[in-house]
Design an enzyme around this catalytic site. Sequence first.
Site, PDB file in Angstrom:
ATOM      1  N   ASP A   1      51.970  39.923  43.118  1.00 12.78           N
ATOM      2  CA  ASP A   1      50.537  40.186  43.247  1.00 12.78           C
ATOM      3  C   ASP A   1      49.810  39.301  42.231  1.00 12.78           C
ATOM      4  OD1 ASP A   1      47.935  41.123  43.150  1.00 12.78           O
ATOM      5  OD2 ASP A   1      48.485  43.243  43.161  1.00 12.78           O
TER       6      ASP A   1
ATOM      7  N   TYR B   1      37.866  39.011  44.723  1.00 12.08           N
ATOM      8  CA  TYR B   1      36.607  39.386  44.054  1.00 12.08           C
ATOM      9  C   TYR B   1      36.691  39.387  42.538  1.00 12.08           C
ATOM     10  CZ  TYR B   1      38.593  44.180  44.159  1.00 12.08           C
ATOM     11  OH  TYR B   1      39.396  45.280  44.036  1.00 12.08           O
TER      12      TYR B   1
END
Lengths: 435, 435
Positions: B198, B223
């Site tokens: 990740d 984001y």
Amino acid sequence: MTTLQDCRALDAQDPLAPLREHFALPPGVIYLDGNSLGMLPKATAARVADVVAREWGTDLIRSWNTASWFDLPQRLGDQLAPFIGAGAGEVVCTDSTSINLYKVLSAALNIAREESPARTRVVSERSNFPTDLYIAEGLCKERGLELVLVEPEEIAASLTSDVAVLMLTHVNYRTGAMHDMAALTAAAHTAGILTVWDLAHSAGAVPVDLRGADADFSIGCGYKYLNGGPGAPAFVWVHPRHADRFWQPLSGWWGHAAPFQFTPGYQPAPGITRYLCGTQPIISLSALQCGLDVFDAAQPLGGMAALRAKSLALTDLFIQLVQERCAGHGLGLATPREHGRRGSQVCLTRDEGQGLNGQGSGAYAIVQALIARGVIGDFRKGDGGQGPHKDILRFGFTPLYIGFEDVWNAVEHLRQVLDSAEWQRAEFNQISAVT
Amino acid sequence: MTTLQDCRALDAQDPLAPLREHFALPPGVIYLDGNSLGMLPKATAARVADVVAREWGTDLIRSWNTASWFDLPQRLGDQLAPFIGAGAGEVVCTDSTSINLYKVLSAALNIAREESPARTRVVSERSNFPTDLYIAEGLCKERGLELVLVEPEEIAASLTSDVAVLMLTHVNYRTGAMHDMAALTAAAHTAGILTVWDLAHSAGAVPVDLRGADADFSIGCGYKYLNGGPGAPAFVWVHPRHADRFWQPLSGWWGHAAPFQFTPGYQPAPGITRYLCGTQPIISLSALQCGLDVFDAAQPLGGMAALRAKSLALTDLFIQLVQERCAGHGLGLATPREHGRRGSQVCLTRDEGQGLNGQGSGAYAIVQALIARGVIGDFRKGDGGQGPHKDILRFGFTPLYIGFEDVWNAVEHLRQVLDSAEWQRAEFNQISAVT
């Protein structure tokens, strides 16, 4: 014979005519594709600009609290709920239709696995929207279940004791045919089968009563009749009797009972909130809100009942005018004539005649020629079968912004395209990436 | 002792200083939370307005072709790829991080189930971001596997012959500690274990070389450091050796080989495109593109290597100034001092001292007092454990728009908040919904 003047008179009497002012209508366009991408509400541009410049740009991370970003999926769900016959706290706007279908179909199959492990089939309609079938196919493959695809008239007979879930789209995307949700749900329940209803072509288009029909699970689309913008977030509803029973498989942090406790173990939130997964797209959700606001504005003008009456009048008129003015060009009608079985679109087949050089039906090129004239419908390819499986010319009639004169003009353009053989031009016979 | 003048001199010499002009910086704010929600690029507002008003509002459904909406996830993936060490055609920007993790972890577990059915464990880090653990917990529960959570120093010993997948976040969200991706991937492969990385706190923050590390699967967030806006689409990468091997479970129509053929059976697209599911949010994707454009602008100024050098200088300076100027207030350092183990943030613990009335650590209130002064970091609650499991004051340093004087001023505000006991005011001890 209905005349242009008759259509103008109908517009003059239309109680919903003021709603058209809520939309940014491009000049020269008759938009009959709101069933694929709804039009832009006038309020959306300013709302999105404010979310970008102020909520994100100036207030930054603080907007999670100060602009209530965090519960936006639930707030939009509550705003949508009355238009689909759901209760407050039962709907969230989130993710895509396909992803939401994965969640609810998984949950339904979990219930069936626990309660009725001998039920190993999922039934759906052969001409259901493909993504619904793909999602179901994947889940069935993973779990060793069988996906059974039937024609609409075969559904009742398919509700046998080995079926776990009946998964249907309420209004068929190809034909505009509408199922009787209450009757099919009742028949499914009698046979011990759970129901999953896709409202992609229903929400905002026809009255829907999920609780009244006693449905089990439902999903739908934000960017068609709800006018939420391209790829807008979709929605998901679960009957309260099921909502707390299972984790849905996409058990992300927004579905956690206390997401900001940052605990390593998952504890699902009560109710529909557990159907959220990851962080939600705030800009897109905010645009969807403007689409939903138009339905709030329609409430004092008669709401969904008035929208439905106008939609049926528009589609009746279109069918009538096509028959009166476009005869002899091989067009057929794929959409049911009965009001109770019709959504908010009219789909024509091209039964006779051929495309250029004997290839195809010509339906694609006719649609392209209409688009070049500003009459925007769309083409849906058939699979070579008969009736609803033929190539389709599809025309959506969104009563929020389509008027009766628009219908007259659209048919006049169609007549000219056919009479002049304009559609046979090479430029209208080029296939684009997205059709 | 480093002075404010020293910091100003560092800013004057900074080759990346012009990048700050790409962002809309609110006056009076020192934004140290770009690791949670990146700042607004100046180009985004106009781009989003154009997508809304022209591409959607005027061109409507035609924009799927004329504005190339349909391949936007792949185009953004190609734009991102060089910054994470991926090749062209290997990345798509889509859905949320949690949903993408579900896709790749499912695919990895499918490979393991086929090749090594005796491998029944998934290993991750106890303080991994919770949504990663929730998604893994759900998948393990569904498949009868075991999720094993370990401390960072226990990872190597946990790579046993019964492990199918090692799933790690490259830079830990709580501590800013960075794993050695190449070394851990090599160790996992030696033990026959697949890796899922990740990059939520890595992409755009630190140099990443997925192909160089020979990783198997990766996902990440749009984001945070990529400045794509609140809830921006995330991304997913799959090594080409795995990309064509399995359906991912969210087999929606955008991952179909021929989505506009509308065939009832699923045929996955080749490569990474099959990791798309439903219709993608075009407005949000367009905003993400503006975030990625800033990294393109950084390339002639030194690219990720220059950004990394500045990030380490900023975080070194912050650590040094906190130690020099905030001593005696019980602050500890959770972030590694070694450059090779540090991401782009600094996390402080509050080791001594207590919150109001002996409750809590006071860390939450100290962060709120700083936010009230315009110094925006965030608080991450601990679980009562020691070291990295304590309450955290978290400060992200995004080298695109944070300067050395910002660091000096932030520490000066922290000093004043601590020296004056300002954080003990009641207003800073109220818990908000989102922390």
